[in-house]
Design a protein around this motif. Sequence first.
Motif, PDB file in Angstrom:
ATOM      1  N   CYS A 111       0.832  -1.210   0.000  1.00 26.25           N
ATOM      2  CA  CYS A 111       0.000   0.000   0.000  1.00 26.25           C
ATOM      3  C   CYS A 111       0.860   1.251   0.000  1.00 26.25           C
ATOM      4  O   CYS A 111       0.566   2.236  -0.689  1.00 26.25           O
ATOM      5  N   THR A 136      -9.051  10.385  -6.419  1.00 26.13           N
ATOM      6  CA  THR A 136      -8.762   9.504  -5.285  1.00 26.13           C
ATOM      7  C   THR A 136      -7.563   8.630  -5.629  1.00 26.13           C
ATOM      8  O   THR A 136      -7.435   8.159  -6.758  1.00 26.13           O
ATOM      9  N   GLY A 147      -6.670  -0.793   5.254  1.00 23.87           N
ATOM     10  CA  GLY A 147      -7.994  -0.806   5.864  1.00 23.87           C
ATOM     11  C   GLY A 147      -8.680  -2.125   5.619  1.00 23.87           C
ATOM     12  O   GLY A 147      -8.187  -2.975   4.861  1.00 23.87           O
ATOM     13  N   VAL A 148      -9.827  -2.314   6.261  1.00 16.66           N
ATOM     14  CA  VAL A 148     -10.608  -3.539   6.106  1.00 16.66           C
ATOM     15  C   VAL A 148     -11.974  -3.166   5.544  1.00 16.66           C
ATOM     16  O   VAL A 148     -12.701  -2.352   6.140  1.00 16.66           O
ATOM     17  N   GLY A 149     -12.287  -3.736   4.383  1.00 21.21           N
ATOM     18  CA  GLY A 149     -13.561  -3.468   3.738  1.00 21.21           C
ATOM     19  C   GLY A 149     -14.424  -4.698   3.693  1.00 21.21           C
ATOM     20  O   GLY A 149     -14.110  -5.729   4.313  1.00 21.21           O
ATOM     21  N   PRO A 150     -15.525  -4.646   2.936  1.00 20.27           N
ATOM     22  CA  PRO A 150     -16.432  -5.797   2.841  1.00 20.27           C
ATOM     23  C   PRO A 150     -15.761  -7.058   2.311  1.00 20.27           C
ATOM     24  O   PRO A 150     -16.182  -8.170   2.642  1.00 20.27           O
ATOM     25  N   GLN A 151     -14.733  -6.890   1.499  1.00 20.43           N
ATOM     26  CA  GLN A 151     -14.055  -8.049   0.917  1.00 20.43           C
ATOM     27  C   GLN A 151     -12.730  -8.358   1.607  1.00 20.43           C
ATOM     28  O   GLN A 151     -11.926  -9.119   1.088  1.00 20.43           O
ATOM     29  N   PRO A 163      -9.072  -7.137   3.982  1.00 19.80           N
ATOM     30  CA  PRO A 163      -8.052  -6.082   4.063  1.00 19.80           C
ATOM     31  C   PRO A 163      -7.644  -5.586   2.679  1.00 19.80           C
ATOM     32  O   PRO A 163      -7.634  -6.346   1.702  1.00 19.80           O
ATOM     33  N   GLY A 164      -7.289  -4.324   2.608  1.00 20.78           N
ATOM     34  CA  GLY A 164      -6.853  -3.730   1.349  1.00 20.78           C
ATOM     35  C   GLY A 164      -6.277  -2.352   1.591  1.00 20.78           C
ATOM     36  O   GLY A 164      -6.158  -1.885   2.726  1.00 20.78           O
ATOM     37  N   CYS A 165      -5.910  -1.693   0.518  1.00 19.55           N
ATOM     38  CA  CYS A 165      -5.330  -0.357   0.602  1.00 19.55           C
ATOM     39  C   CYS A 165      -6.434   0.696   0.639  1.00 19.55           C
ATOM     40  O   CYS A 165      -7.387   0.636  -0.150  1.00 19.55           O
ATOM     41  N   VAL A 166      -6.296   1.651   1.530  1.00 18.64           N
ATOM     42  CA  VAL A 166      -7.282   2.725   1.667  1.00 18.64           C
ATOM     43  C   VAL A 166      -7.122   3.716   0.515  1.00 18.64           C
ATOM     44  O   VAL A 166      -6.011   4.095   0.146  1.00 18.64           O
TER      45      VAL A 166
END
Length: 273
Positions: free
Chosen positions: A48, A72, A79-83, A85-88
């Motif tokens: 990230c 953006t 961060g942690v999203g619906p799918q 962990p990932g990059c914010v």
Amino acid sequence: MVIPVHDVNPARRTPWVTYALIATNVFVFLSMPGTFGLPGESQLSQLCQLHAFLDQYAAVPQELIHGQTPRTVPTGEVGVGPQGPGCVIGPPGYDKSPALSVLTALFLHGGWLHLLGNMLFLLIFGNNIEDRMGHVRYLLFYVVCGYAASYGFAFLNSESGDPLIGASGAIAGVLGAYLVLYPKARVWVLVPFLVFLPLRLPAWLVLGFWFVLQAVYSSGQGVTDAGTVAYAAHVVGFLAGMAIAWPLRAGTPPPPEPRGLLFGRKARPRETW
């Protein structure tokens, strides 16, 4: 692909600009996120941070052609999203100049092999071009070739959002200038044939073969990674270097004359340095 290791073409003065470019490229690479992971830092966190760094400092064809930067971008945080962990993603906290990003991108590299390969070619062929042009003109020449290569690639891939990094386009310009100014200079190369076979070949053959490969690869033929290597930028940079160096061709002192395609002890140059 042959690997050049030395050219028989002594320079008259110390190539300070070439050395400075190599040192700067190495320093920037060592400073890039992800080159050395910090203790306890996850691989996702490093990724990230690298994405955020490249979005800020790498050249992007879409941005170069349209002059607009995205609203953006990766922030470098995880961060942690619906799918999972990932990059914010968020609004950029900086003002990016697409034109200036071409300059910063010239000092970014995607890995050790990318960096070392570029620096090897620059070290072998850059000293003579700097010697012929002079320090200041050589630096300007290097930057102009880098810009020509980046914008040339961008025009051919105007909708690409992938970051364009590396000194390859500028160094391709150095190779093009060398081909114009010193086509008969002898170059020691290693040819992979069962083992690495040392050969001493004329520069026109080594660099001409390199250019043909880049042209073929830029069309997508013969490679599986054509989408990750900007071969078209190499082609444009090489041609730009040839065009800029052409007026200097008449007044360039010739290098030591080659004596054929030799290898082993018989190919060792007899000139005194």
